[in-house]
Write a protein that holds these residues in place. Structure first.
Motif, PDB file in Angstrom:
ATOM      1  N   CYS A   1       7.458   6.140 -14.681  1.00  0.00           N
ATOM      2  CA  CYS A   1       8.668   5.642 -14.444  1.00  0.00           C
ATOM      3  C   CYS A   1       8.695   4.247 -15.331  1.00  0.00           C
ATOM      4  O   CYS A   1       8.184   3.333 -15.020  1.00  0.00           O
ATOM      5  CB  CYS A   1       8.759   5.456 -12.950  1.00  0.00           C
ATOM      6  SG  CYS A   1      10.237   4.288 -12.666  1.00  0.00           S
TER       7      CYS A   1
ATOM      8  N   TYR B   1       8.931   1.370 -13.013  1.00  0.00           N
ATOM      9  CA  TYR B   1       7.342   0.875 -12.562  1.00  0.00           C
ATOM     10  C   TYR B   1       6.902   0.151 -13.787  1.00  0.00           C
ATOM     11  O   TYR B   1       6.046  -0.847 -13.566  1.00  0.00           O
ATOM     12  CB  TYR B   1       6.838   2.007 -12.215  1.00  0.00           C
ATOM     13  CG  TYR B   1       5.657   1.897 -11.324  1.00  0.00           C
ATOM     14  CD1 TYR B   1       5.686   1.348 -10.171  1.00  0.00           C
ATOM     15  CD2 TYR B   1       4.127   1.775 -12.136  1.00  0.00           C
ATOM     16  CE1 TYR B   1       4.634   1.185  -9.097  1.00  0.00           C
ATOM     17  CE2 TYR B   1       3.274   1.560 -11.070  1.00  0.00           C
ATOM     18  CZ  TYR B   1       3.153   1.447 -10.060  1.00  0.00           C
ATOM     19  OH  TYR B   1       2.145   0.960  -9.269  1.00  0.00           O
TER      20      TYR B   1
ATOM     21  N   TYR C   1       8.619  -3.479  -7.634  1.00  0.00           N
ATOM     22  CA  TYR C   1       9.198  -1.870  -7.284  1.00  0.00           C
ATOM     23  C   TYR C   1       7.793  -1.296  -6.912  1.00  0.00           C
ATOM     24  O   TYR C   1       6.922  -1.255  -7.365  1.00  0.00           O
ATOM     25  CB  TYR C   1       9.687  -1.360  -8.896  1.00  0.00           C
ATOM     26  CG  TYR C   1      10.129  -0.080  -8.407  1.00  0.00           C
ATOM     27  CD1 TYR C   1      10.944   0.337  -7.361  1.00  0.00           C
ATOM     28  CD2 TYR C   1      10.024   1.014  -9.554  1.00  0.00           C
ATOM     29  CE1 TYR C   1      11.431   1.712  -7.452  1.00  0.00           C
ATOM     30  CE2 TYR C   1      10.300   2.222  -9.226  1.00  0.00           C
ATOM     31  CZ  TYR C   1      11.020   2.595  -8.186  1.00  0.00           C
ATOM     32  OH  TYR C   1      11.518   3.960  -7.886  1.00  0.00           O
TER      33      TYR C   1
ATOM     34  N   SER D   1       4.603   7.456 -10.794  1.00  0.00           N
ATOM     35  CA  SER D   1       4.869   6.115 -10.787  1.00  0.00           C
ATOM     36  C   SER D   1       4.780   5.754 -12.059  1.00  0.00           C
ATOM     37  O   SER D   1       5.356   4.783 -12.704  1.00  0.00           O
ATOM     38  CB  SER D   1       3.757   5.419  -9.754  1.00  0.00           C
ATOM     39  OG  SER D   1       4.264   5.592  -8.602  1.00  0.00           O
ATOM     40  N   THR D   2       3.446   5.916 -12.940  1.00  0.00           N
ATOM     41  CA  THR D   2       3.195   5.583 -14.098  1.00  0.00           C
ATOM     42  C   THR D   2       3.824   6.140 -15.113  1.00  0.00           C
ATOM     43  O   THR D   2       3.818   5.875 -16.307  1.00  0.00           O
ATOM     44  CB  THR D   2       1.890   5.572 -14.475  1.00  0.00           C
ATOM     45  OG1 THR D   2       1.465   7.190 -14.228  1.00  0.00           O
ATOM     46  CG2 THR D   2       0.993   4.846 -13.632  1.00  0.00           C
TER      47      THR D   2
ATOM     48  N   GLY E   1       7.656   2.009  -6.515  1.00  0.00           N
ATOM     49  CA  GLY E   1       7.257   3.151  -7.533  1.00  0.00           C
ATOM     50  C   GLY E   1       7.546   4.324  -6.857  1.00  0.00           C
ATOM     51  O   GLY E   1       7.548   4.417  -5.252  1.00  0.00           O
TER      52      GLY E   1
ATOM     53  N   GLN F   1       0.238  -0.337  -2.866  1.00  0.00           N
ATOM     54  CA  GLN F   1       1.509   0.002  -2.563  1.00  0.00           C
ATOM     55  C   GLN F   1       1.762   1.093  -1.507  1.00  0.00           C
ATOM     56  O   GLN F   1       2.800   0.947  -0.452  1.00  0.00           O
ATOM     57  CB  GLN F   1       2.328   0.282  -3.822  1.00  0.00           C
ATOM     58  CG  GLN F   1       2.836  -0.602  -4.611  1.00  0.00           C
ATOM     59  CD  GLN F   1       2.820  -0.493  -6.163  1.00  0.00           C
ATOM     60  OE1 GLN F   1       2.426   0.632  -6.554  1.00  0.00           O
ATOM     61  NE2 GLN F   1       3.494  -1.016  -6.752  1.00  0.00           N
TER      62      GLN F   1
ATOM     63  N   GLY G   1       6.571  -3.271 -12.093  1.00  0.00           N
ATOM     64  CA  GLY G   1       5.380  -2.667 -11.209  1.00  0.00           C
ATOM     65  C   GLY G   1       4.998  -3.495  -9.931  1.00  0.00           C
ATOM     66  O   GLY G   1       4.254  -3.091  -8.892  1.00  0.00           O
TER      67      GLY G   1
END
Lengths: 116, 264, 126
Positions: free
Chosen positions: B185, B188, B195, B182-183, B197, B140, B192
């Motif tokens: 969210c 996400y 999105y 990110s993790t 993130g 990403q 994931g």
């Protein structure tokens, strides 16, 4: 995260509330008999409880919506600010709900049976 | 898509208890509950309990992990490198909150005598113990093309930038890509794959507002998507957990503002 | 079966949809409309609950009442449709997603119509 979950929850609740609003408008268009029937339902104890829930959901969603609009304008993202605004929204929505229902009771006398 | 229950082979079972050696001072013992998983064994993941004499190790969570690996149980796996909050390797979930172990002081983990849980970053596949698979996360980041994109011929000396324009990159370039945000969210977690993130989007914004970059429009085109960008619902978990004190939520909000500016 | 696909291929997927900002903007604009109308309408409803059928009909049938209700209902169901759409997209995948999105769209349309027609009926009957 709590306000985000509550925003979503109150939004779903209000989706149900919008159907009640449509029901009420429909009854109003159908004449006095239907209208009184629906008003009787809404004025009953469970009806009032549900309406109270909708009011709380409405005020929370409205106020937290303002919070989102402020964010979208680029302000209030700081950790402390966003935590404070979360508390403000939660407390204010409770206060406004109680204020509205108190006004309904004492000022408008809108409860069934209050006005003969 | 939301997945609220763990698959059967991911249910966490009770693991071993590693008591402190006899004669250690009970006042300085803290119990750490650590997620253990080794896919090669075919066993389900488990919680191992380690009673650690914290007076014997340094003040940070990473010190505890190193102490456990050196003195108690060498089979424990975790990533670490710089031990000073600049490499982002030791990101994990400590006491219910994503952070990097090297800068998470034990004194921040409130409540004496409480069991402190340590698990890998949430909602990623686990390579072993506290080591998650970050392949998608890095992909990403790479998809954001985190480098200067220009069509003007390369200048003789350098691409010039006004000091004020350089200042706008403060609070963005410092990201160490630890993946804590990110993790953390929910968007996400559930989407994931589509999105991007908060971490990738913070980087996207860093290049969007770089005054020297000439691909701003194309960068925005790539983000104009209901999932890639607009799964962000300003939940604010990213900003709450960032161990570097950055504000990914605000960066994402600024991207949305740029897209609106282009639209209306 | 695990697909032999690079992470970059997986993340790139089908590429960018090329929209999303319009949805975001519409959600905010309808929110602004509702923010202005809801306090006013709440006040009107309180008054309505305290008075009988006749006076409620007179308010709802007035030019101000009818237009307020029309705008409120339209903004509300538009906002609702956009919001529920996001929730569905967040939590559901596969064939369930388009199915729920269609139910959401047609449901909102149907209830919006019932509401609008009721308001217009009241307005025309006076």
């Amino acid at each position: 995260m709590v306000t985000s979950i509550l925003h979503r929850l109150s939004g779903i609740v209000l989706a149900g509330g919008s159907l009640i609003l449509v029901l009420w408008l429909w009854a109003l268009s159908q004449g006095e008999k239907r209208y009184e029937q629906v008003m009787g339902l809404l004025g009953s104890f469970p009806g009032k409880l549900i309406l109270f829930g909708f009011t709380l959901a409405l005020f929370f969603h409205l106020l937290n919506g303002v919070r989102h609009l402020v964010w979208d304008s680029g302000h209030g993202y700081e950790k402390q600010t966003s935590n404070q605004s979360a508390w403000l929204v939660m407390i204010l929505s409770l206060v406004l709900t109680l204020a509205l229902w108190s006004a309904g009771y004492w000022v408008f006398e809108a409860f069934p049976g209050q006005k003969a | 898509m939301a997945q609220l229950t763990l698959p059967k082979n991911s249910k966490i079972t009770k693991g071993k208890h590693w008591p402190a050696p006899d004669g250690s001072d009970p006042a300085s013992i803290t119990t750490f509950r650590i997620y253990r998983y080794d896919p090669d064994t075919g066993d389900n993941p488990r919680w191992d309990l380690y009673d650690v004499d914290t007076s014997k190790c340094g003040p940070m969570t990473l010190h505890v992990l190193i102490y456990i690996k050196d003195e108690i149980d060498p089979t424990l796996s975790f990533r670490r490198s710089c031990r000073e909050g600049i490499c982002g390797s030791c990101a994990m979930n400590i006491d219910g909150r994503n952070s990097i172990a090297c800068t998470k002081g034990l004194d921040e983990l409130k409540g004496k005598g409480r069991v402190i849980s340590i698990s890998p970053l949430p909602h990623l596949s686990v390579v072993k113990d506290l080591v998650p698979d970050l392949s998608d996360f890095y992909a990403q980041h790479a998809a954001m093309e985190p480098y200067l994109r220009t069509t003007t011929p390369e200048p003789q000396k350098e691409w010039r930038q006004a000091p004020e324009d350089r200042d706008r990159l403060d609070g963005l370039y410092e990201c160490i890509m630890c993946a804590s945000c990110s993790t953390a969210c929910p968007s996400y977690w559930w989407n994931g794959d589509k999105y991007l993130g908060p971490a990738a989007l913070l980087q996207a914004y860093r290049w969007l507002i770089d005054s020297r970059d000439e691909a701003t429009g194309e960068r925005l085109d790539a983000l104009e998507d209901p999932f890639r960008l607009y799964r962000c619902h300003t939940i604010m978990n990213c900003t709450q957990v960032c161990p570097k004190g950055l504000n990914p939520a605000k960066a994402i909000g600024e991207i949305k503002k740029m897209l609106l500016e282009r639209l209306v | 079966m695990a697909r032999l696909q690079t992470p970059r291929a997986k993340i790139t997927g089908l590429g960018s949809a090329g929209h999303g900002s319009q949805h975001f903007l519409a959600q905010r604009v309808t929110a602004l409309v509702l923010l202005m109308l809801v306090p006013f309408v709440l006040f009107q409803f309180l008054a309505a609950f305290s008075s009988g059928y006749e006076s409620v009909r007179i308010w709802a049938g007035s030019l101000l009442g009818t237009s307020t209700l029309l705008v409120l209902l339209s903004a509300m169901f538009w906002h609702l449709k956009l919001g529920v759409q996001v929730v569905v997209e967040d939590y559901f995948g596969g064939w369930v997603r388009p199915a729920l999105l269609l139910i959401n769209f047609f449901g909102c349309l149907a209830f919006w119509l019932v509401g609008i027609l009721s308001i217009l009926k009241i307005f025309i009957e006076g």
